[in-house]
Design an enzyme around this catalytic site. Structure first.
Site, PDB file in Angstrom:
ATOM      1  N   HIS A 181      41.498 -64.893  27.691  1.00  0.00           N
ATOM      2  CA  HIS A 181      40.269 -64.875  28.476  1.00  0.00           C
ATOM      3  C   HIS A 181      40.515 -63.955  29.655  1.00  0.00           C
ATOM      4  CE1 HIS A 181      36.798 -66.162  30.785  1.00  0.00           C
ATOM      5  NE2 HIS A 181      36.359 -66.819  29.724  1.00  0.00           N
ATOM      6  N   ARG A 205      30.390 -64.037  35.180  1.00  0.00           N
ATOM      7  CA  ARG A 205      29.924 -62.661  34.923  1.00  0.00           C
ATOM      8  C   ARG A 205      28.517 -62.686  34.327  1.00  0.00           C
ATOM      9  NH1 ARG A 205      33.811 -60.973  31.017  1.00  0.00           N
ATOM     10  NH2 ARG A 205      34.691 -63.065  31.148  1.00  0.00           N
TER      11      ARG A 205
END
Lengths: 543, 485
Positions: A233, A253
């Site tokens: 990740h 994000r």
């Protein structure tokens, strides 16, 4: 034979995360079902930690074809097409079912399920409950389980699957605190043990993410595919050091967070100018790793993830867990950027399954992260929670529909387990020293960037660690010893599979291999590995 | 970073009694309690503790750090702490049996609507949904110790279900059976909740309000409501009344440093008027001009805590009017319950301060030292309801010796004393005994409910903090007279 605690059931489900709980709920419709949890149901696994969301095609403008394409493209075309088709088509049904069962996902102002943008997807199709989506899903399943007749064995590790010839007929469990064995005979067994990125030094996984299912399945003779495909990740926390790797959700994000290096450059422009921060995880993780490796990272070896330009209310409503966690660690994300670096997150590979959730050995089904093929070489955020529900239901149903049998438990198999337990009492290597060496070796040489030389070095370390005599000081340490052995075996499957794939694809990057093809034109398909055979499948190169 | 801490050790299989062991280990900067435990575990592999996600999301690892429940994975470790298991049956060391409490948290029973809820409904339920079932709340609930009470998070779950149109089963009868009215609304539960879910206000009082609408309020609570409607007070008039003994404006001695309105509350007006008179003397002595509107009524706390909300608007309007009509910008309360209610359940155009707050803010004339050892009982509605702890100690510090004791509910609040007297008495007795064991001569507090309750069960005198200050001033005056003679 000491193990005098015995149980028998129609379906045995091993693992109590989203997939295991869903499988148990389904299986129970067909007969007595036992669910084994290594922790306490609802607390273990990675589902309650999943923050971002659940992908489902629910709105006009989106389509299953689009979701399929996004999944293939994100997975570097290594995904099993049949599994992807089922994932995409059944995910909305399972979502609606969760809603019927009491789930409280966020609802948009037009009174439809709220959906947000996630990396690598051309439509905002990720349903969420703030940034505690997995917790919401798990709570819903847990409430349903508590209302059901599923029999739950808490805080028990499964040390071995029981076999009668080539068929799995149950498992031997062990109480994690007392070290006592329980033998469970089952007509059918579902493996839903989740992932195992705890084999890496830096990982998002809970303490139970130790890869037990890969090891159990492998030892029982099942075939695993694409075990080299480990998702890093892009955004894990770097501070405090002891909590390094803690997941910073992609939703940050998705909500508009931007990545900056120590020079204040929005560096994603150099790696994926089109999708920027919402590129796929493999690409963003490599970009961050490259920035850090080339000296443009922070002093704590991270980069900045910044949401300070977003309205405070948006952060408070959509990212409450992130806000709370960082505040606890002294950072107010409304006012200052987070520091992040890649962290081992998800294993895309796993037991080879059919669309019905059957593994390659009779009597054993698998679902969720322990299985392979759905996500190919890189998983899209939001597809894992969906996978737990779609394939959890399928595996539970397949196991439930299987006929009743009279299996005979081989006393020799129990004795082998007991002998191993005895050996642990006379060993001399504390289990945590082994896991620590393993995690470092995996991070250094089997991480984001790999070479044959480094992989072989790691394999050597693993073999050395597996040969050592682990020691248990107390009965509760026995479970730790079994777990560490499973970690070593799972790690070796990752490394051996990584050596089998002579190309860079998705999350798997071989720096020592030059290739003239891309994901679409690759001559390779799945790697496979079992006690019987290992290799890489070739495929017809699409013209 | 080197950390030394004491850890509770107990194996019910082979130990006769629990003990503490002290460990010193090195951890990284910023380490949490959990990382300390990991380091200790490497030293002593026999140490049992539970953990899983490591990120505050699974609720496996709650322990008590210096007595206060925390998530081990989120709380920064400090040198010199003591780590105990939660106050639940111990399986081994820091591992407790969570099952009985978790099994009470069943889910919705489908039967109602089965479609997606609308946004408003979801947003209403969400604040009750973040529970990670760590059982910190269950570990600190006083009612659970003495009553058949399913506990704070079980009530949270009942309310979550009651709000959900997908579940059309009767949550209220079940909640009442499970002890809805035994909760003293002490606020302990949500103060220790890692997710800060306000269970008393968002679940207990709301469930009681639904019960009220269904005609299921306790008969004693209904009587209190009727009394308030009839008299403006939640208790009957005693021998005397504070308001009947004081003029509306009381001028201070010397220069006026501040003018405040005074909200006396039912208990100090009708049952403990002498304490209120002492308070007025202390205010006067310190240059505070006190305005006491005589038409003030009950703050409404007894109605809110018991879910009887119909008459609340009336009380709020009358009280706010009483002070605003006199142009008062600061209202002083001396009852912790009234203070908490005026601060949290009212929308006041004036500032509300507890008497201990206003006195410490302005600074007081030093009283004489009294030859007394006292213990201070923090009222829940001051400590948790208003976050006040230090002022009382600042005021008392130079007057008497204070023997500290961990805070605990006395059982008088939340309508428990009227509605469930047995449970309230059981808690009162326990608390009084604890306070007496400190060896203090006097128990001091700043809440009439606590003072009255403890006065019933403790075999020594219970006094309001202003009474102690007033005694200090009288002693000071006496000494001055002796000196001048």
């Amino acid at each position: 034979m000491r193990a005098d605690d015995r149980a028998s059931c129609h379906v045995l489900v091993i693992g109590s995360g989203g997939a295991g709980a869903r499988a148990a709920i389904e299986a129970e419709k067909f007969g007595d079902t036992i669910l084994i949890s290594k922790s306490i149901v609802g607390k273990g696994g990675c589902t309650p930690m999943a923050e971002g969301g659940y992908n489902a095609v629910l709105r006009t403008g989106d389509s299953c074809v689009l979701h399929e394409e996004d999944t293939f493209r994100g997975g570097a075309y290594l995904n099993d097409p049949d599994l992807v088709r089922i994932l995409v088509h059944e995910s909305p049904e399972r979502f609606e079912e969760l809603i019927r069962w009491g789930a409280l996902f966020d609802v948009s102002h037009d009174n439809l399920p709220a959906q947000r943008s996630f990396g690598g997807q051309r439509f905002p199709r990720t349903c969420y409950a703030g940034d505690r989506s997995g917790h919401e899903l798990m709570l819903t399943l847990l409430e349903h389980l508590r209302n059901s007749k599923v029999h739950i064995l808490q805080e028990m590790v499964v040390v071995e699957l029981l076999k009668e010839r080539d068929r799995v007929i149950g498992a031997v469990g062990m109480n994690t605190r007392k070290g006592e064995l329980t033998v469970i005979r089952a007509d059918s067994t579902v493996l839903a043990t989740g992932g195992g990125t705890r084999i890496y030094d830096i990982s998002t996984n809970s303490a139970t993410g130790t890869g037990d299912g890969y090891a159990l399945g492998y030892r029982a003779g099942a075939e695993l595919i694409d075990m080299e495909m480990v998702q890093f990740h892009p955004t894990g926390a770097v501070y405090p050091y002891d909590a390094r790797g803690r997941l910073v959700t992609e939703a940050v994000r998705g909500e508009g967070g931007i990545l900056l290096n120590a020079r204040d450059e929005r560096f994603m422009v150099r790696y994926d100018p089109e999708r920027m921060e919402l590129s796929t995880r493999d690409i963003v993780a490599r970009a961050i790793a490259t920035e850090i490796e080339e000296g443009r990272g922070t002093s704590r070896k991270g980069v900045y993830l910044d949401v300070t330009h977003l309205p405070s209310e948006q952060i408070e409503e959509r990212l409450p867990v992130m806000l709370e966690q960082f505040l606890k660690f002294g950072v107010d994300i409304r006012k200052e950027p987070m520091e992040v670096a890649p962290t081992a997150h998800h294993i895309m590979g796993g037991l080879r399954i059919t669309t019905e959730g059957r593994t390659t050995i009779p009597g054993l089904c698998a679902c969720g992260e322990v299985s392979g093929g759905v996500h190919g070489a890189n998983r899209l955020g939001g597809n894992a929670l969906a996978e737990t529900q779609v394939f959890g239901k399928r595996a539970g149903e397949t196991a439930g529909r299987s006929p009743s049998r009279t299996g005979r438990i081989d006393p020799l198999q129990i004795e082998t387990v007991e002998n191993r337990m005895e050996e642990f009492y006379s060993g001399d290597i504390p289990p945590w020293t082994v896991s620590r060496r393993l995690q470092r070796a995996m991070w250094d040489d089997a991480g984001i960037f790999r070479t044959e030389e480094g992989l072989n070095r790691t394999l050597g370390t693993i073999e050395e660690l597996l040969a050592g005599a682990l020691c248990a000081a107390t009965p509760q340490n026995i479970a730790e010893c079994f777990t560490v052995r499973n970690m070593c075996l799972a790690a070796s499957l990752v490394v051996r599979s990584a050596l089998l794939r002579p190309e860079s694809r998705g999350a798997h990057v071989r720096r020592d291999v030059k290739q003239s093809w891309d994901a679409l034109t690759s001559p390779y398909s799945h790697t496979y590995i079992s006690v019987y055979r290992e290799g890489i499948m070739r495929r017809e190169v699409p013209k | 970073m080197r950390i030394t801490a004491r850890i509770y050790r107990f194996d019910p299989v082979c130990d006769t009694a629990p003990r503490y062991e002290t460990f010193t280990v090195d951890v990284e900067h910023g380490a949490r309690v959990l990382h300390f435990l990991h380091a200790v575990h490497e030293r002593d592999p026999g140490l049992s503790y539970r953990y899983c996600c490591g990120t505050g999301q699974c609720g496996s690892c709650a322990v008590r750090m210096d007595g206060i429940p925390v998530l081990a994975c989120m709380e920064e470790v400090r040198d010199g702490i003591t780590i105990d298991p939660l106050n639940l049956p111990v399986k081994k060391d820091l591992v407790v049996d969570m099952q009985p409490a978790l099994e009470r948290l069943a889910g919705i029973i489908s039967g109602g609507e089965d479609h997606l809820l609308d946004r408003d409904t979801v947003e209403t339920i969400k604040p009750l949904r973040g529970c990670i079932e760590c059982l910190a709340c269950v570990s600190v609930c006083p009612a659970m110790e003495v009553a058949r009470f399913a506990g704070p998070t079980a009530m949270r779950q009942e309310m979550r279900r009651a709000l959900d149109p997908r579940d059309n089963s009767d949550r209220i009868t079940e909640a009442i059976r499970d002890g809805l009215f035994t909760c003293t609304t002490c606020q302990n539960c949500w103060k220790v909740c890692p997710k800060k879910i306000e269970i008393p206000a968002k679940a207990i009082e709301k469930l009681r309000a639904i019960a009220n609408r269904m005609g299921l309020s306790l008969p004693r609570h209904r009587e209190v409501e009727q009394l308030i409607r009839d008299t403006g007070r939640s208790i009957p008039r005693g021998k005397s009344s504070f308001l009947e003994q004081v003029p509306e404006v009381i001028e201070p001695e010397g220069k006026v440093r501040k003018t405040v309105g005074f909200f006396v509350g039912c208990m100090y007006d009708f049952r403990l008027p002498d304490a209120a008179l002492d308070a007025i003397e202390v205010l006067r002595r310190n240059g505070i001009r006190v305005i006491i509107p005589h038409e003030q009524v009950c703050c409404g706390s007894p109605l809110i805590r018991t879910g009887q909300l119909q008459y609340l608007d009336n009380l709020q309007r009358r009280n706010i009017q009483a002070f605003t009509s006199r142009g008062i910008d600061t209202v002083v309360t001396m009852c912790a319950g009234c203070g908490s209610t005026l601060k949290k359940d009212y929308c006041t155009p004036f500032t509300v301060k507890d008497i201990t707050e206003i006195l410490t803010e302005l600074g007081i004339e030093e009283p004489a030292c009294l030859p007394l050892r006292i213990t201070y009982h923090d009222p829940c509605h001051a400590l948790h309801g208003q976050g006040i702890q230090e002022p009382a100690r600042i005021l008392l510090n130079n007057v008497v010796d204070i023997i500290e004791i961990p805070q605990k509910c006395c059982g008088a609040g939340g309508g428990t004393r009227s509605g469930c007297p047995d449970i309230s008495s059981a808690l009162g007795k326990r608390r009084a005994e604890e306070l007496v064991t400190t060896g203090a001569d006097v128990i001091v507090s700043c809440c009439p409910f606590c003072e009255y309750q403890l006065g019933e069960f403790a075999d020594r005198s219970v006094k309001n903090i202003t009474t102690i200050l007033h005694e200090g001033y009288r002693e000071k005056d006496r000494l001055a007279r002796v000196h001048n003679r």
